[in-house]
Design a protein around this motif. Structure first.
Motif, PDB file in Angstrom:
ATOM      1  N   ASN A 141       0.853  -1.192   0.000  1.00  0.00           N
ATOM      2  CA  ASN A 141       0.000   0.000   0.000  1.00  0.00           C
ATOM      3  C   ASN A 141       0.888   1.240   0.000  1.00  0.00           C
ATOM      4  O   ASN A 141       1.696   1.431   0.910  1.00  0.00           O
ATOM      5  CB  ASN A 141      -0.919  -0.002   1.220  1.00  0.00           C
ATOM      6  CG  ASN A 141      -2.027   1.023   1.108  1.00  0.00           C
ATOM      7  OD1 ASN A 141      -1.809   2.145   0.654  1.00  0.00           O
ATOM      8  ND2 ASN A 141      -3.228   0.651   1.527  1.00  0.00           N
TER       9      ASN A 141
ATOM     10  N   SER B 200      -6.924   2.640   1.916  1.00  0.00           N
ATOM     11  CA  SER B 200      -6.627   1.217   1.861  1.00  0.00           C
ATOM     12  C   SER B 200      -6.814   0.697   0.437  1.00  0.00           C
ATOM     13  O   SER B 200      -7.632   1.201  -0.326  1.00  0.00           O
ATOM     14  CB  SER B 200      -7.547   0.434   2.805  1.00  0.00           C
ATOM     15  OG  SER B 200      -7.368   0.845   4.148  1.00  0.00           O
TER      16      SER B 200
ATOM     17  N   VAL C 297      -6.061  -3.673   2.243  1.00  0.00           N
ATOM     18  CA  VAL C 297      -4.657  -3.519   2.626  1.00  0.00           C
ATOM     19  C   VAL C 297      -4.453  -2.092   3.116  1.00  0.00           C
ATOM     20  O   VAL C 297      -4.544  -1.139   2.351  1.00  0.00           O
ATOM     21  CB  VAL C 297      -3.730  -3.815   1.430  1.00  0.00           C
ATOM     22  CG1 VAL C 297      -2.267  -3.777   1.884  1.00  0.00           C
ATOM     23  CG2 VAL C 297      -4.061  -5.166   0.804  1.00  0.00           C
TER      24      VAL C 297
ATOM     25  N   GLN D 288       1.045  -1.618   5.057  1.00  0.00           N
ATOM     26  CA  GLN D 288       0.913  -3.068   4.983  1.00  0.00           C
ATOM     27  C   GLN D 288       1.015  -3.542   3.531  1.00  0.00           C
ATOM     28  O   GLN D 288       1.016  -2.737   2.598  1.00  0.00           O
ATOM     29  CB  GLN D 288      -0.431  -3.521   5.578  1.00  0.00           C
ATOM     30  CG  GLN D 288      -0.614  -3.168   7.036  1.00  0.00           C
ATOM     31  CD  GLN D 288      -1.963  -3.629   7.572  1.00  0.00           C
ATOM     32  OE1 GLN D 288      -2.838  -4.077   6.829  1.00  0.00           O
ATOM     33  NE2 GLN D 288      -2.142  -3.536   8.879  1.00  0.00           N
TER      34      GLN D 288
ATOM     35  N   GLN E 247      -0.164  -7.250   0.997  1.00  0.00           N
ATOM     36  CA  GLN E 247      -0.933  -8.487   0.942  1.00  0.00           C
ATOM     37  C   GLN E 247      -0.484  -9.295  -0.272  1.00  0.00           C
ATOM     38  O   GLN E 247      -0.148  -8.730  -1.317  1.00  0.00           O
ATOM     39  CB  GLN E 247      -2.437  -8.184   0.839  1.00  0.00           C
ATOM     40  CG  GLN E 247      -3.320  -9.418   0.724  1.00  0.00           C
ATOM     41  CD  GLN E 247      -3.322 -10.231   2.005  1.00  0.00           C
ATOM     42  OE1 GLN E 247      -3.603  -9.718   3.091  1.00  0.00           O
ATOM     43  NE2 GLN E 247      -2.993 -11.512   1.894  1.00  0.00           N
TER      44      GLN E 247
END
Length: 244
Positions: A55, A61, A123, A127, A129
């Motif tokens: 991100n 997000s 996400v 962070q 993913q």
């Protein structure tokens, strides 16, 4: 004089810190793009790869990921692994010529995979993913370029669609690339030259055959002699003994 030196040192330190922050802040987002891991696989085989999505936003997000498979390298089997909090959907397209998978001719192939976050599963900032996929049999090409769209909760979309150019610098928004290596030849396969017998081998075979033939002939002759000898002995015993 001492106070002046301390002031100059402090000013220099502040200037260095500001410059370093500016450089790191500029370089950070450029390196945090979507990638495919591992980056290499083998032609004709199956591979488990994962699209790694960091991100880059400070406040929004990542809520959606769209991966477009290359049209010039269709894959017959595409399977996704469940990602908690995300739903997945696939789209297909017609392919010509058909793709052969385990003896079957497939006229359709997956063209796009879309993951969508449910609820608060996106996400978040800071962070990343991973979205795993199984692909195969992999096509006979040097590489597969996947174009990716990354959608944020604030409506912004990062388009990772720039294809790399040989010898050029990495583009601003590079697309993930999976490099495909040619399959290695089977280790147990013999070269055509090794299958051809040499003249020496033929001579050895002829010599061995001659020796075996002579041995058999000798055995037959010996058996014949024993039979004749036995007949002569029997005949001798049956004849009357002459009187003196």
């Amino acid at each position: 004089m001492t106070r002046f030196r301390r002031t100059a040192t402090a000013a220099a330190a502040l200037a260095f810190t500001a410059a370093a922050t500016a450089v790191l802040g500029f370089a950070g987002p450029a390196s945090a793009h979507v990638t495919v891991n591992p980056k290499e696989a083998t032609q004709g085989g199956y591979a488990r790869v994962a699209f790694r999505v960091p991100n880059e936003s400070d406040s929004a997000s990542t809520i959606k990921l769209e991966v477009v498979l290359p049209e010039n390298a269709p894959v017959g089997s595409v399977s996704t692994m469940p990602v908690p909090g995300w739903t997945v959907a696939t789209e297909k397209r017609k392919v010509d010529p058909p793709i052969e998978v385990h003896g079957s001719q497939l006229t359709e192939a997956v063209s796009k995979i879309t993951w969508t976050a449910s609820g608060d599963a996106g996400v978040k900032p800071g962070q990343f993913q991973e979205f795993p996929v199984s692909l195969g049999p992999l096509p006979q090409v040097d590489s597969m370029v996947f174009k990716v769209l990354q959608t944020y909760s604030d409506g912004n979309i990062s388009r990772w669609i720039d294809e790399p150019a040989p010898g050029a610098e990495e583009p601003e928004h590079p697309a993930p690339v999976l490099t495909l290596a040619a399959a290695a030849a089977p280790s147990g396969s013999a070269s055509p030259a090794a299958a051809v017998a040499s003249p020496d081998d033929d001579d050895d075979d002829d010599g061995n055959g001659l020796a075996v033939g002579l041995g058999v002939a000798g055995l037959v002759a010996g058996l014949a002699g024993l039979v004749l000898g036995g007949l002569a002995f029997t005949r001798t015993r049956r004849e009357p003994v002459a009187k003196a």
